[in-house]
Design a protein around this motif. Sequence first.
Motif, PDB file in Angstrom:
ATOM      1  N   ASN A   1       0.827  -1.190   0.070  1.00  0.00           N
ATOM      2  CA  ASN A   1      -0.005   0.101   0.095  1.00  0.00           C
ATOM      3  C   ASN A   1       0.962   1.277  -0.064  1.00  0.00           C
ATOM      4  OD1 ASN A   1       0.671  -1.018   2.695  1.00  0.00           O
ATOM      5  ND2 ASN A   1      -0.801   0.485   3.455  1.00  0.00           N
ATOM      6  N   ASP A   2       1.976   1.178   0.654  1.00  0.00           N
ATOM      7  CA  ASP A   2       2.839   2.423   0.563  1.00  0.00           C
ATOM      8  C   ASP A   2       3.381   2.737  -0.933  1.00  0.00           C
ATOM      9  OD1 ASP A   2       2.607   2.972   3.330  1.00  0.00           O
ATOM     10  OD2 ASP A   2       4.357   1.947   3.777  1.00  0.00           O
ATOM     11  N   GLU A   3       3.810   1.601  -1.522  1.00  0.00           N
ATOM     12  CA  GLU A   3       4.287   1.524  -2.707  1.00  0.00           C
ATOM     13  C   GLU A   3       3.193   1.998  -3.704  1.00  0.00           C
ATOM     14  OE1 GLU A   3       7.846  -1.808  -3.224  1.00  0.00           O
ATOM     15  OE2 GLU A   3       5.752  -2.245  -3.205  1.00  0.00           O
ATOM     16  N   LEU A   4       1.903   1.757  -3.449  1.00  0.00           N
ATOM     17  CA  LEU A   4       1.036   2.292  -4.123  1.00  0.00           C
ATOM     18  C   LEU A   4       0.609   3.845  -3.932  1.00  0.00           C
ATOM     19  CD1 LEU A   4      -1.937  -0.481  -4.267  1.00  0.00           C
ATOM     20  CD2 LEU A   4      -0.567  -0.015  -6.082  1.00  0.00           C
ATOM     21  N   GLU A   5       0.899   4.329  -2.888  1.00  0.00           N
ATOM     22  CA  GLU A   5       0.758   5.600  -2.476  1.00  0.00           C
ATOM     23  C   GLU A   5       1.635   6.534  -3.167  1.00  0.00           C
ATOM     24  OE1 GLU A   5       1.569   7.573   1.496  1.00  0.00           O
ATOM     25  OE2 GLU A   5      -0.658   7.408   1.508  1.00  0.00           O
ATOM     26  N   ASN A   6       3.113   5.843  -3.146  1.00  0.00           N
ATOM     27  CA  ASN A   6       4.008   6.816  -3.908  1.00  0.00           C
ATOM     28  C   ASN A   6       3.853   6.929  -5.373  1.00  0.00           C
ATOM     29  OD1 ASN A   6       5.447   7.829  -1.520  1.00  0.00           O
ATOM     30  ND2 ASN A   6       6.262   5.789  -0.992  1.00  0.00           N
ATOM     31  N   ARG A   7       3.486   5.547  -5.918  1.00  0.00           N
ATOM     32  CA  ARG A   7       3.324   5.459  -7.426  1.00  0.00           C
ATOM     33  C   ARG A   7       2.040   6.128  -7.884  1.00  0.00           C
ATOM     34  NH1 ARG A   7       2.743   5.685 -12.003  1.00  0.00           N
ATOM     35  NH2 ARG A   7       3.430   4.567 -13.712  1.00  0.00           N
ATOM     36  N   CYS A   8       1.262   6.730  -7.086  1.00  0.00           N
ATOM     37  CA  CYS A   8       0.026   7.416  -7.551  1.00  0.00           C
ATOM     38  C   CYS A   8       0.037   8.621  -6.992  1.00  0.00           C
ATOM     39  CB  CYS A   8      -1.391   6.417  -7.042  1.00  0.00           C
ATOM     40  SG  CYS A   8      -1.100   4.961  -7.940  1.00  0.00           S
ATOM     41  N   PRO A   9       0.878   9.480  -7.213  1.00  0.00           N
ATOM     42  CA  PRO A   9       0.693  10.885  -6.628  1.00  0.00           C
ATOM     43  C   PRO A   9      -0.166  11.940  -7.137  1.00  0.00           C
ATOM     44  CG  PRO A   9       2.639  10.768  -8.083  1.00  0.00           C
ATOM     45  CD  PRO A   9       1.751   9.763  -8.273  1.00  0.00           C
ATOM     46  N   ASP A  10      -0.459  11.689  -8.286  1.00  0.00           N
ATOM     47  CA  ASP A  10      -1.374  12.840  -8.801  1.00  0.00           C
ATOM     48  C   ASP A  10      -2.466  12.339  -9.924  1.00  0.00           C
ATOM     49  OD1 ASP A  10      -2.337  15.412  -9.986  1.00  0.00           O
ATOM     50  OD2 ASP A  10      -0.490  15.800 -10.801  1.00  0.00           O
ATOM     51  N   GLY A  11      -3.677  12.536  -9.192  1.00  0.00           N
ATOM     52  CA  GLY A  11      -5.070  12.234 -10.186  1.00  0.00           C
ATOM     53  C   GLY A  11      -5.227  10.714  -9.923  1.00  0.00           C
ATOM     54  N   MET A  12      -6.039  10.131 -10.947  1.00  0.00           N
ATOM     55  CA  MET A  12      -6.560   8.821 -11.034  1.00  0.00           C
ATOM     56  C   MET A  12      -5.725   7.828 -11.731  1.00  0.00           C
ATOM     57  SD  MET A  12     -10.376   8.010 -12.333  1.00  0.00           S
ATOM     58  CE  MET A  12     -11.021   9.582 -11.138  1.00  0.00           C
ATOM     59  N   TYR A  13      -5.527   6.811 -11.124  1.00  0.00           N
ATOM     60  CA  TYR A  13      -4.773   5.378 -11.582  1.00  0.00           C
ATOM     61  C   TYR A  13      -5.580   3.977 -11.440  1.00  0.00           C
ATOM     62  CZ  TYR A  13      -0.872   8.655 -10.941  1.00  0.00           C
ATOM     63  OH  TYR A  13       0.049   9.659 -11.035  1.00  0.00           O
ATOM     64  N   PHE A  14      -5.263   3.492 -12.767  1.00  0.00           N
ATOM     65  CA  PHE A  14      -6.212   2.033 -12.851  1.00  0.00           C
ATOM     66  C   PHE A  14      -4.892   0.871 -13.312  1.00  0.00           C
ATOM     67  CE2 PHE A  14      -9.443   5.174 -13.489  1.00  0.00           C
ATOM     68  CZ  PHE A  14     -10.303   4.718 -12.957  1.00  0.00           C
ATOM     69  N   PHE A  15      -4.815  -0.004 -12.266  1.00  0.00           N
ATOM     70  CA  PHE A  15      -3.854  -1.234 -12.567  1.00  0.00           C
ATOM     71  C   PHE A  15      -4.375  -2.242 -13.208  1.00  0.00           C
ATOM     72  CE2 PHE A  15      -2.126   1.733  -9.326  1.00  0.00           C
ATOM     73  CZ  PHE A  15      -0.685   1.658  -9.418  1.00  0.00           C
ATOM     74  N   SER A  16      -3.767  -2.692 -14.065  1.00  0.00           N
ATOM     75  CA  SER A  16      -4.456  -3.674 -15.070  1.00  0.00           C
ATOM     76  C   SER A  16      -3.863  -5.269 -14.591  1.00  0.00           C
ATOM     77  CB  SER A  16      -3.889  -3.482 -16.608  1.00  0.00           C
ATOM     78  OG  SER A  16      -4.345  -2.183 -17.032  1.00  0.00           O
ATOM     79  N   PRO A  17      -4.624  -5.983 -14.421  1.00  0.00           N
ATOM     80  CA  PRO A  17      -4.236  -7.432 -14.347  1.00  0.00           C
ATOM     81  C   PRO A  17      -3.504  -7.949 -15.753  1.00  0.00           C
ATOM     82  CG  PRO A  17      -6.506  -7.397 -13.635  1.00  0.00           C
ATOM     83  CD  PRO A  17      -6.206  -5.930 -14.250  1.00  0.00           C
ATOM     84  N   PRO A  18      -2.477  -8.974 -15.725  1.00  0.00           N
ATOM     85  CA  PRO A  18      -2.070  -9.370 -17.025  1.00  0.00           C
ATOM     86  C   PRO A  18      -3.200 -10.019 -17.951  1.00  0.00           C
ATOM     87  CG  PRO A  18      -0.687  -9.981 -14.881  1.00  0.00           C
ATOM     88  CD  PRO A  18      -1.770  -9.338 -14.293  1.00  0.00           C
ATOM     89  N   GLY A  19      -3.168  -9.667 -19.122  1.00  0.00           N
ATOM     90  CA  GLY A  19      -4.275 -10.196 -20.009  1.00  0.00           C
ATOM     91  C   GLY A  19      -5.293  -9.293 -20.081  1.00  0.00           C
ATOM     92  N   ILE A  20      -5.856  -8.710 -19.193  1.00  0.00           N
ATOM     93  CA  ILE A  20      -6.954  -7.668 -19.272  1.00  0.00           C
ATOM     94  C   ILE A  20      -7.017  -6.827 -20.440  1.00  0.00           C
ATOM     95  CG2 ILE A  20      -6.121  -5.627 -17.888  1.00  0.00           C
ATOM     96  CD1 ILE A  20      -9.746  -7.271 -17.891  1.00  0.00           C
TER      97      ILE A  20
END
Length: 266
Positions: free
Chosen positions: A170-189
């Motif tokens: 969760n800390d890495e997600l917070e640092n990776r998403c500093p500004d705006g909206m983000y959507f992470f994709s499962p492989p193959g989606i």
Amino acid sequence: MTENVDLYNSSYSNYSLETYSEIRLETYGEDYGQTSWASTAESHEIPELLQLTSDSTVLDIGCGSGGYAVGLAKRIGCRVVGFEINASGVKTATALAEDEKVTDIVKFEQHDASKKLPYEDNSFDAIYSTDVLCHVPLRREVLSNTQRLLKPGGRFVFSDALVIGGLISNDELENRCPDGMYFFSPPGINEQLIQESSLKLLEARDTTENSALLSKRWHDAREKRKDALIACEGKENFLGVQRFLQCVHTLTTERRLLRFLYTCSS
């Protein structure tokens, strides 16, 4: 905490400042206002993947500060329409087109890619989007809309820098998403959504190494200009962007977060 980090507004608003130009040049090897994970080699290849000619009409989804669209039009001679949800990006892009005297073949508009776009069916020979769809909700609808806008046989090239490759805290997600909206994709989606939109997937290329390399260069180029950036952005914003870039480098180097480049046709 990264709630005060302003990544995109500061980049677009400060586009013309020498410090930011130096950082882009040191990061990518050339400067057209980019804030993506596309290497110079990839940027040069996109016109080939799109099969562009001087007669092509092109749509740039998420044009940012417009530098790539302007450069593309100047090199190829094609007509480009770029749109961006960020008002500062559209303003900077429009001013750049005027400065480069290409307003007869390039125009920029403010739109939301997640909503129906105000263009006729079969309007474009080619569409591209660099590291933008990971910020846009309703990806299935975006891809279907892209299929609608492309002429028969037209090409669509896009990249996704947020494909999950492993465990992320969760800390890495917070640092990776500093500004705006983000959507992470499962492989193959992405492959699944491309098929559901009636686009044809021609290639899915792993370009994670680009993210790993560019994030390190970007971080280090900024660190060398720390004082100038703090004076411009403020200390908290500077530190937040540095955490973001370090996080990108760690996650992509360890391949817990992947980037793919997709080439499709209508």
